[in-house]
Design an enzyme around this catalytic site. Structure first.
Site, mmCIF file in Angstrom:
data_model
loop_
_atom_site.group_PDB
_atom_site.id
_atom_site.type_symbol
_atom_site.label_atom_id
_atom_site.label_comp_id
_atom_site.label_asym_id
_atom_site.label_seq_id
_atom_site.Cartn_x
_atom_site.Cartn_y
_atom_site.Cartn_z
ATOM 1 N N TYR A 175 -5.156 -9.415 57.911
ATOM 2 C CA TYR A 175 -5.863 -10.576 58.381
ATOM 3 C C TYR A 175 -7.283 -10.107 58.717
ATOM 4 C CZ TYR A 175 -5.651 -14.651 61.591
ATOM 5 O OH TYR A 175 -5.816 -15.823 62.247
ATOM 6 N N ARG A 205 0.568 -17.829 54.987
ATOM 7 C CA ARG A 205 0.527 -19.206 55.461
ATOM 8 C C ARG A 205 -0.682 -19.896 54.840
ATOM 9 N NH1 ARG A 205 -2.946 -20.980 59.655
ATOM 10 N NH2 ARG A 205 -3.802 -19.269 60.878
ATOM 11 N N GLU A 238 -8.007 -29.302 60.708
ATOM 12 C CA GLU A 238 -7.195 -28.294 60.031
ATOM 13 C C GLU A 238 -5.731 -28.464 60.392
ATOM 14 O OE1 GLU A 238 -8.242 -23.753 59.898
ATOM 15 O OE2 GLU A 238 -10.028 -24.929 60.331
ATOM 16 N N ASP A 256 -11.559 -10.393 58.774
ATOM 17 C CA ASP A 256 -12.683 -11.299 58.643
ATOM 18 C C ASP A 256 -13.741 -10.653 57.753
ATOM 19 O OD1 ASP A 256 -13.797 -9.581 60.598
ATOM 20 O OD2 ASP A 256 -12.744 -10.778 62.118
ATOM 21 N N ARG A 274 -6.953 -27.623 64.804
ATOM 22 C CA ARG A 274 -8.339 -27.495 65.279
ATOM 23 C C ARG A 274 -9.268 -28.428 64.518
ATOM 24 N NH1 ARG A 274 -10.030 -21.288 63.501
ATOM 25 N NH2 ARG A 274 -9.726 -21.581 61.285
ATOM 26 N N ARG A 321 -10.813 -11.936 79.029
ATOM 27 C CA ARG A 321 -12.045 -11.512 79.723
ATOM 28 C C ARG A 321 -11.884 -11.717 81.216
ATOM 29 N NH1 ARG A 321 -15.297 -13.715 75.459
ATOM 30 N NH2 ARG A 321 -14.675 -12.444 73.683
ATOM 31 N N ARG A 379 -5.790 -10.389 68.142
ATOM 32 C CA ARG A 379 -7.223 -10.552 67.858
ATOM 33 C C ARG A 379 -7.927 -11.245 69.021
ATOM 34 N NH1 ARG A 379 -8.756 -11.328 62.214
ATOM 35 N NH2 ARG A 379 -9.826 -13.247 62.774
#
Ligand code: UDP
Length: 362
Positions: A344, A249, A299, A346, A279, A177, A173
């Site tokens: 997974y 998870r 988290e 979004d 994070r 760049r 994911r």
């Protein structure tokens, strides 16, 4: 009262399916959720300090699909927000996904253009074929050093699993760049619902044909109360774990309010090092809210707890296949959303999948 449909789950998948069935088909829908709120994992609420927070960690809306954006725009106004993530390594901050700035800062280089950055990465990256794991895909994108620093430890920390044991789409994911684009996503539509996700989902469900019952187990609703089923929960639960439990998870979130306007420079900072959390999110950057205090959340990965992210390994996909074939044989049950796909997804992907499922079926 007999409903045409019962929908298990009041998250985005359940709410979109309910809205379509209620508005387009003019059928009666009962949406049930075992939690005490709507919105699923995207649920947000105003905490005791007046700060809008995401109960299950940061959820950022982004899509390239105009039809998804147009559809949701019927239920919310938007705030322009382009998400950026910082990865903090040994006290220094680097943009993630890896881009020209990341590489120059980390190695003290002066790569001047996309062309030079591309060349740099071409020299360091691996050339693994076939790509079967998250390790392979990231080594092929950024090479060993960047992979170890930004992805290997971080992934192990949050998944309790080495990336070589995770399918490519987990880390895949995160792109790479060659330019200075520090945005986490490059999608055409990057906005947050102006009044939050809960308000958006509430508006989806606000329909004379829809009833919502919270703190209600789908299994406890008697079949004589409905004709057909739409199920948005984990597929193993639907089949009472006959082929074994699918691994997920979990996460643990610790919220803290600080009596200052801003806690950190960025909405999300990732910690791939030895910190116990992986994070920290500061919600005000995401929502644009103004206040003299701020709420953050740390988290932590957790082996136990609610099921958040499908753990896609060769073994779990074998189990999933068995559930898939069982699901194909059930003609009057529609499975929708990320959980039944054991994927997974979004929010944008969930909405796209549900809109497609609706057009395919009805
Ligand atoms: N990832 C990583 N380092 C990072 C960010 C992400 O190794 O700095 C890996 C990690 O395995 C994670 C995956 O990439 O599970 C996908 O990241 P994403 O930000 O999409 O995860 P989410 O925010 O959805 O939990």
């Amino acid at each position: 009262m007999k409903y045409d449909y019962i929908i298990a789950g009041a998250g985005f998948a359940g709410a979109v399916m309910a809205e379509r069935i209620a508005s387009v088909l003019n059928k009666k829908v009962l949406v049930v959720d075992k939690r005490n709120h709507i919105g699923g994992n995207a649920h947000d609420y105003t905490d005791e300090n007046g700060i809008l927070v995401h109960k299950y960690g940061p959820h950022i809306f982004h899509t390239n699909d105009k039809s998804v954006f147009d559809y949701l725009s019927n239920f919310t106004t938007w705030r322009k927000y382009e998400h950026k993530v910082i990865s903090r390594i040994e006290g220094k901050d680097y943009p993630i996904p890896v881009n020209r700035i990341t590489i120059n800062k980390l190695y003290g280089l002066e790569l001047k253009s996309g062309e030079e950055t591309k060349k740099y990465l071409e020299n360091v990256k691996s050339n693994i074929h076939p790509v079967v794991s998250s390790e392979d895909i990231m080594l092929n994108r950024v090479g060993s050093d960047l992979y170890v620093k930004f992805f290997e430890k971080f992934t192990e920390k949050i998944w309790f699993e080495h990336p070589r044991n995770l399918t490519p789409n987990v880390c895949g994911r995160i792109n790479v760049r060659y330019n200075d684009d520090c945005r986490y996503f490059t999608d055409d539509y990057q906005y947050m619902p102006e009044k939050g996700y809960n308000n958006l989902v509430q508006n989806l469900l606000d329909n004379k044909n829809i009833d919502v019952r919270l703190e209600t187990e789908f299994e406890k609703v008697k079949p004589e109360h409905y004709a057909s089923i739409i199920y948005t929960g984990p597929i193993d639960s639907y089949f009472k774990n006959i082929f074994g439990r699918l691994p997920y998870r979990s996460i643990k979130l610790v919220f803290e309010n600080h009596r200052k306007e801003i806690f950190q420079d960025n909405s999300v900072i990732n910690f791939p090092g030895n910190e116990p959390y992986y994070r920290i999110t500061e919600f005000k950057h995401i929502t644009g809210q103004k206040s003299d205090s701020t709420t953050i959340c740390r988290e932590f990965a957790s082996k136990e707890g609610e099921r958040f992210y499908p753990r896609r390994t060769a073994e779990s996909l074998e189990i999933y296949k068995k559930y898939m074939s069982a699901a194909h044989n059930l003609k009057d049950v529609i499975f929708a959303g990320m959980h039944p796909s054991f994927q997974y997804y979004d929010i944008g992907q969930v909405v796209a999948q549900c809109l497609n499922e609706f057009s395919k079926r009805f």
